[in-house]
Structure formats: C-alpha cells, structure tokens
Design an enzyme around this catalytic site. Structure first.
Site, PDB file in Angstrom:
ATOM      1  N   SER A  38       0.808  -1.225   0.000  1.00 28.76           N
ATOM      2  CA  SER A  38       0.000   0.000   0.000  1.00 28.76           C
ATOM      3  C   SER A  38       0.837   1.268   0.000  1.00 28.76           C
ATOM      4  CB  SER A  38      -0.944   0.005   1.207  1.00 28.76           C
ATOM      5  OG  SER A  38      -0.216  -0.157   2.419  1.00 28.76           O
ATOM      6  N   HIS A 267      -0.474   6.235   6.345  1.00 28.80           N
ATOM      7  CA  HIS A 267       0.041   5.990   4.994  1.00 28.80           C
ATOM      8  C   HIS A 267       0.415   7.319   4.328  1.00 28.80           C
ATOM      9  CE1 HIS A 267      -1.554   1.951   5.450  1.00 28.80           C
ATOM     10  NE2 HIS A 267      -0.989   1.609   4.303  1.00 28.80           N
TER      11      HIS A 267
END
Length: 287
Positions: A38, A267
């Site tokens: 990711s 993230h």
C-alpha cells in the site's frame, strides 16, 4: 479524451516533482514495472483504480509520477494494498472478492526498470499499528506498546524484521530470475512517526520513538538485502524528517490515525508520494 487528460495531468505533476531534465533518468527505460504494497499503491489517494479496486491503487502514486517523467513504452503497476513478499509469487485476494495476480507475473525479460516496495506487511504492519494505537493511550506518559512487544524479554518486532530478511532476499532473487537485465530499486519506507521524543494522538512519545526505531530497522534490513542482491536502494526516510504523521496538516507527508487529506491512516498522502517519486528519479539520474 479521458486518457489523454490523465496523461497530461500526470506529466505536469511529474515535472513539478523533478524540475530538472528527466532525460538522464529516462535513457534506456522501455518497460517499467512497479511492485509493492500500500505504500506503493497509494491507498485512498484519488483517483483509485479498479484493477482490482481492492488493491487501493492510485493514479497519483509514486510509480504513476515516475512513469509520467520517464515515459517508457510499457508500464505495469501491480502493487496492491496488504501485499507481502508471498504475494509476489502467489495471488492475493482483496476486498470486494477481487484477486491480484502474483506480482512477478508482470515481469518479462524485456523489463528495464523495477521498483519494489515491500516488507512492512511481512512484519505485521496492520497488527502493529492497531496494537500500538490501542495500548499507547492507556499510558500517555509511558510506552505501553513498546513494553508489550518486549514482554518476552526481547524485542518481538526486531525479531520479525530479522525473520523477514530471508523472504526479501528470496524475492529479489526471483525478480532477478524473471528480469535479469532490469535495473531494480528497492524502495524504503518514509518517516512514519518521529524519533525526537514527540508523540501524536493516540501515540505517546515513548511509543512513537519505538515505532520510529522499528521502521528504521526495517529500512536498514531492506537496504542490506538490496546491497547483497546487487540492486539499488532508495532511502525515502532521508529528507522526510519533519514531515511525519505527527506534523500539522499541510506539512505531513504521512497521515496519522485520522487522515486530514485523502489517504489511508498511517500511509503516505499525495505530498508523500511526490517525495518518493523525486527520490526514485534522483536515484535514476545518479545512475
């Protein structure tokens, strides 16, 4: 028309990332393949693509920015959120009952450039973040998460990093076997949290420092495996200090527990992806 507009937009973004000429980096790149998890796919960064949708692959992730600068004849981005080294050789089932094929199937003998960002899920990234954010709030002046992972007398997360090293080494051998002429770059992880004694909810300063050191150890392992395999390593933590998840919105390149820009919690956001793309292009220019 839509595809043409997308290409123009990506080219503009890439030139903003790397204002100097990209011709030095582009020489000889005809086929570029992006592999990874990711932190490569760009979870929740608009626009999310549907090949498959559950991989959370963005058209503004760093591979897309790099390819807009390099303009290779062939580009395949098979990165997928949640991927481990095992998913390089085995299919990955994702949200929505989709399946991402084994990522290495995207490689050919003609592949010139490969970027690989993998390893965090091999040590249990989601489990680590979930455990730390839950435990840390119980001792805001302590380090409950660090103590939990040291409960057996050793550092469990450090041991996980060490045990992942042979899997990364095997992955790099498999990459080399499938694309023996390609330039391979292992992409490290950016600074997620600060090691400067600062915390940000829900992480205490002690736990933020512990996580920072853990991901530093992961990056060191990835760099070592890249060196032993004779491939490149792109250090994305360098230059990202002061842009971690504990910084204010607009400054941070990695989102915290509650994302303030479109990105998955903990993230990289779009600014973080631009940073990584610049590091990759710099590495290519440096040869």
């Amino acid at each position: 028309m839509g595809q043409r507009l997308l290409t123009v937009c990506l080219t503009v973004v890439a030139l903003a990332v790397s204002p100097s000429s990209v011709s030095q980096a582009a020489d000889g790149v005809g086929e570029y393949v992006a592999l990874g998890d990711s932190y490569t796919s760009g979870s929740f960064i608009p626009v999310q693509l549907d090949r498959p949708l559950g991989c959370e692959r963005s058209d503004r992730n760093y591979p897309s920015l790099v390819v807009a600068a390099l303009r290779p004849a062939v580009f395949r981005d098979v990165s997928c959120g949640g991927a481990t080294t095992g998913n390089l050789t085995q299919p990955q089932r994702v949200r929505g009952d989709g399946v991402n094929p084994p990522q290495l199937e995207a490689l050919t003998a003609r592949t010139d450039l490969i970027t690989l960002g993998i390893g965090a899920n091999d040590i249990g990234f989601a489990d680590i973040v979930g455990s730390c954010t839950t435990r840390s709030v119980t001792r805001p002046l302590g380090a409950a998460c660090r103590d939990y992972y040291h409960r057996g007398g050793g550092d469990e997360l450090g041991a996980r990093v060490d045990s992942a090293a042979p899997r990364v080494a095997a992955a790099l051998r498999a990459v080399r076997d499938r694309a023996p002429k390609a330039k391979v770059l292992v992409i490290g992880y950016p600074a997620i949290v600060s090691d400067a004694g600062l915390g940000c909810l829900p992480l205490s300063p002690g736990d933020a420092g512990y996580l920072s050191r853990t991901f530093g150890r992961l990056n060191a392992m990835l760099a070592e495996q890249a060196r032993e395999a004779g491939v490149g390593f792109v250090d994305t933590a360098s230059g990202s200090a002061g842009h971690d998840a504990c910084q204010p919105p607009g400054v941070r390149w990695v989102e915290g527990a509650v994302a303030t820009t479109p990105a998955a919690p903990w993230h990289p956001n779009a600014a973080g992806m631009r940073h990584v793309a610049e590091r990759v292009l710099s590495a290519l220019r440096a040869g």
